[in-house]
Scaffold this active site. Sequence first.
Site, mmCIF file in Angstrom:
data_model
loop_
_atom_site.group_PDB
_atom_site.id
_atom_site.type_symbol
_atom_site.label_atom_id
_atom_site.label_comp_id
_atom_site.label_asym_id
_atom_site.label_seq_id
_atom_site.Cartn_x
_atom_site.Cartn_y
_atom_site.Cartn_z
ATOM 1 N N TYR A 1 0.818 -1.216 0.000
ATOM 2 C CA TYR A 1 0.000 0.000 0.000
ATOM 3 C C TYR A 1 0.849 1.262 0.000
ATOM 4 O O TYR A 1 0.441 2.278 -0.562
ATOM 5 C CB TYR A 1 -1.012 -0.019 1.157
ATOM 6 C CG TYR A 1 -2.219 -0.826 0.759
ATOM 7 C CD1 TYR A 1 -3.226 -0.252 -0.009
ATOM 8 C CD2 TYR A 1 -2.306 -2.181 1.056
ATOM 9 C CE1 TYR A 1 -4.299 -1.002 -0.445
ATOM 10 C CE2 TYR A 1 -3.382 -2.940 0.628
ATOM 11 C CZ TYR A 1 -4.379 -2.337 -0.125
ATOM 12 O OH TYR A 1 -5.442 -3.074 -0.576
ATOM 13 N N ASN B 1 -12.544 3.686 -6.973
ATOM 14 C CA ASN B 1 -11.102 3.928 -6.880
ATOM 15 C C ASN B 1 -10.730 4.495 -5.517
ATOM 16 O O ASN B 1 -11.509 5.227 -4.916
ATOM 17 C CB ASN B 1 -10.660 4.895 -7.983
ATOM 18 C CG ASN B 1 -10.931 4.329 -9.367
ATOM 19 O OD1 ASN B 1 -11.136 3.126 -9.503
ATOM 20 N ND2 ASN B 1 -10.950 5.180 -10.370
ATOM 21 N N HIS C 1 -14.906 2.307 -1.926
ATOM 22 C CA HIS C 1 -13.877 1.381 -1.450
ATOM 23 C C HIS C 1 -12.809 2.061 -0.598
ATOM 24 O O HIS C 1 -11.723 1.522 -0.432
ATOM 25 C CB HIS C 1 -13.232 0.655 -2.648
ATOM 26 C CG HIS C 1 -14.185 -0.272 -3.366
ATOM 27 N ND1 HIS C 1 -13.922 -0.811 -4.602
ATOM 28 C CD2 HIS C 1 -15.398 -0.755 -2.992
ATOM 29 C CE1 HIS C 1 -14.951 -1.588 -4.966
ATOM 30 N NE2 HIS C 1 -15.852 -1.559 -4.015
ATOM 31 N N CYS D 1 -2.350 1.606 16.818
ATOM 32 C CA CYS D 1 -3.378 2.612 17.085
ATOM 33 C C CYS D 1 -3.032 3.379 18.368
ATOM 34 O O CYS D 1 -2.810 2.763 19.409
ATOM 35 C CB CYS D 1 -4.727 1.925 17.228
ATOM 36 S SG CYS D 1 -6.041 3.035 17.740
ATOM 37 N N CYS E 1 -6.028 2.402 21.061
ATOM 38 C CA CYS E 1 -6.257 1.065 21.636
ATOM 39 C C CYS E 1 -5.095 0.090 21.417
ATOM 40 O O CYS E 1 -5.132 -1.024 21.913
ATOM 41 C CB CYS E 1 -7.552 0.468 21.074
ATOM 42 S SG CYS E 1 -7.377 -0.161 19.397
ATOM 43 N N GLY F 1 -15.101 2.985 -17.177
ATOM 44 C CA GLY F 1 -13.830 2.343 -16.846
ATOM 45 C C GLY F 1 -13.925 1.346 -15.718
ATOM 46 O O GLY F 1 -13.009 1.224 -14.903
ATOM 47 N N THR F 2 -15.022 0.618 -15.673
ATOM 48 C CA THR F 2 -15.132 -0.442 -14.660
ATOM 49 C C THR F 2 -15.555 -1.738 -15.334
ATOM 50 O O THR F 2 -16.358 -1.729 -16.261
ATOM 51 C CB THR F 2 -16.100 -0.065 -13.511
ATOM 52 O OG1 THR F 2 -16.301 -1.224 -12.683
ATOM 53 C CG2 THR F 2 -17.441 0.440 -14.001
ATOM 54 N N ALA G 1 -11.675 6.728 -21.558
ATOM 55 C CA ALA G 1 -12.427 7.707 -20.766
ATOM 56 C C ALA G 1 -11.848 9.108 -20.949
ATOM 57 O O ALA G 1 -12.586 10.085 -21.041
ATOM 58 C CB ALA G 1 -12.402 7.309 -19.292
HETATM 59 P P1 OAD Z 1 -10.955 -3.400 -13.256
HETATM 60 O O1 OAD Z 1 -9.476 -3.441 -13.289
HETATM 61 O O2 OAD Z 1 -11.702 -4.648 -12.939
HETATM 62 O O3 OAD Z 1 -11.517 -2.932 -14.649
HETATM 63 C C1 OAD Z 1 -11.015 -1.831 -15.325
HETATM 64 C C2 OAD Z 1 -11.920 -1.595 -16.505
HETATM 65 O O4 OAD Z 1 -11.515 -0.376 -17.134
HETATM 66 C C3 OAD Z 1 -11.875 -2.678 -17.585
HETATM 67 O O5 OAD Z 1 -13.205 -2.994 -17.983
HETATM 68 C C4 OAD Z 1 -11.105 -2.006 -18.739
HETATM 69 O O6 OAD Z 1 -11.555 -2.445 -20.019
HETATM 70 C C5 OAD Z 1 -11.452 -0.564 -18.525
HETATM 71 N N1 OAD Z 1 -10.449 0.413 -18.989
HETATM 72 C C6 OAD Z 1 -9.102 0.324 -18.904
HETATM 73 N N2 OAD Z 1 -8.520 1.448 -19.353
HETATM 74 C C7 OAD Z 1 -9.531 2.282 -19.719
HETATM 75 C C8 OAD Z 1 -9.587 3.607 -20.259
HETATM 76 N N3 OAD Z 1 -8.478 4.318 -20.485
HETATM 77 N N4 OAD Z 1 -10.807 4.152 -20.499
HETATM 78 C C9 OAD Z 1 -11.945 3.442 -20.263
HETATM 79 N N5 OAD Z 1 -11.957 2.198 -19.755
HETATM 80 C C10 OAD Z 1 -10.769 1.622 -19.487
HETATM 81 O O7 OAD Z 1 -11.307 -2.239 -12.258
HETATM 82 P P2 OAD Z 1 -12.641 -1.949 -11.476
HETATM 83 O O8 OAD Z 1 -13.834 -2.256 -12.306
HETATM 84 O O9 OAD Z 1 -12.495 -0.607 -10.897
HETATM 85 O O10 OAD Z 1 -12.209 -3.605 -5.359
HETATM 86 O O11 OAD Z 1 -12.564 -2.990 -10.312
HETATM 87 C C11 OAD Z 1 -13.561 -2.959 -9.356
HETATM 88 C C12 OAD Z 1 -13.062 -3.388 -8.029
HETATM 89 O O12 OAD Z 1 -12.468 -4.672 -8.148
HETATM 90 C C13 OAD Z 1 -11.954 -2.536 -7.466
HETATM 91 O O13 OAD Z 1 -12.396 -1.369 -6.819
HETATM 92 C C14 OAD Z 1 -11.333 -3.483 -6.489
HETATM 93 C C15 OAD Z 1 -11.322 -4.756 -7.300
HETATM 94 O O14 OAD Z 1 -11.493 -5.878 -6.612
HETATM 95 C C16 OAD Z 1 -11.693 -3.603 -4.112
HETATM 96 O O15 OAD Z 1 -10.504 -3.436 -3.918
HETATM 97 C C17 OAD Z 1 -12.686 -3.803 -3.024
HETATM 98 ZN ZN ZN Z 2 -7.820 1.544 17.889
#
Ligand code: OAD
Ligand code: ZN
Length: 245
Positions: A67, A102, A119, A147, A150, A187-188, A231
């Site tokens: 991280y 994000n 998230h 912490c 605690c 972009g998800t 995007a």
């Molecule tokens: P992903 O990595 O699953 O998906 C990214 C998406 O963005 C894909 O569908 C790509 O095709 C698309 N993509 C990539 N570059 C792009 C661009 N320049 N313009 C448009 N689209 C583009 O990411 P998320 O959907 O955000 O959760 O993932 C969802 C969650 O899964 C995250 O928040 C994380 C992960 O598990 C946790 O950490 C709880």
């Molecule tokens: Zn604490």
Amino acid sequence: MHIPKDLVELIHSSARIVALTGAGISQESGLRTFRDKLDGLWAQYKPEDLATPGAFNRNPGIVWEFYNIRRLKACEVEPNPGHLALAEMEKNSERFVLITQNVDGLHTRAGSRNVLELHGNITRVKCSRNCGIITEWEEISGSSPACPKCGAKIRPDVVWFGEMLPQGILKSAMQAARESDVFLSIGTSALVQPAASLPLMAKQNGAVIVEVNLEETPLTPLVDYFLLGKAGEVLPELVRAAWFR
Ligand code: OAD
Ligand code: ZN
């Protein structure tokens, strides 16, 4: 990219616009998505090996290191034209809610104000025992900090695999989705719940669904408009067409 005229009109005239973003929107800023493989020393890990409560209990040091690198990277890169276009959309529409999966904080840095971070945020930390301590990362650092209240381990304030989302934020996101006239999914990969249900809730309540992605997703068959492209290219064009003709 050609954006249909009726969609431009709709965006221009809609009172309630909701956008849901994922890692794809930050990809053009230089941040990796979840489908990209980890590189270098991290190649042996999958995000699922590092972003879970179990991984943190077993080896907090390595999870912190992972991280720390991601946080430094997120702070070092800049918002791109996609983030900026959404901030501009908020300024021009009557009611705008930005829901993001994000944790990089780039939407806020781009000027978006009404942001629901489903998230968490990588720049914050919290007590792993949930005693109430939650603060900016700079306030509590070190390789495995404790912490101050605690004594439990301090952890990044992000949602890990298998964890619940912050319930108040999720509730606001669901309400915004249900009340939206237009819902943009940007972009998800539209795979991870409960975020993936938000466009469906919007659709059930009559919203027009628009998707912006480089490829089709499980959501695509259900959308009214699919805008294939980056995007950072599609969104500025949409905003320009809707408000700056
Ligand atoms: P992903 O990595 O699953 O998906 C990214 C998406 O963005 C894909 O569908 C790509 O095709 C698309 N993509 C990539 N570059 C792009 C661009 N320049 N313009 C448009 N689209 C583009 O990411 P998320 O959907 O955000 O959760 O993932 C969802 C969650 O899964 C995250 O928040 C994380 C992960 O598990 C946790 O950490 C709880
Ligand atoms: Zn604490």
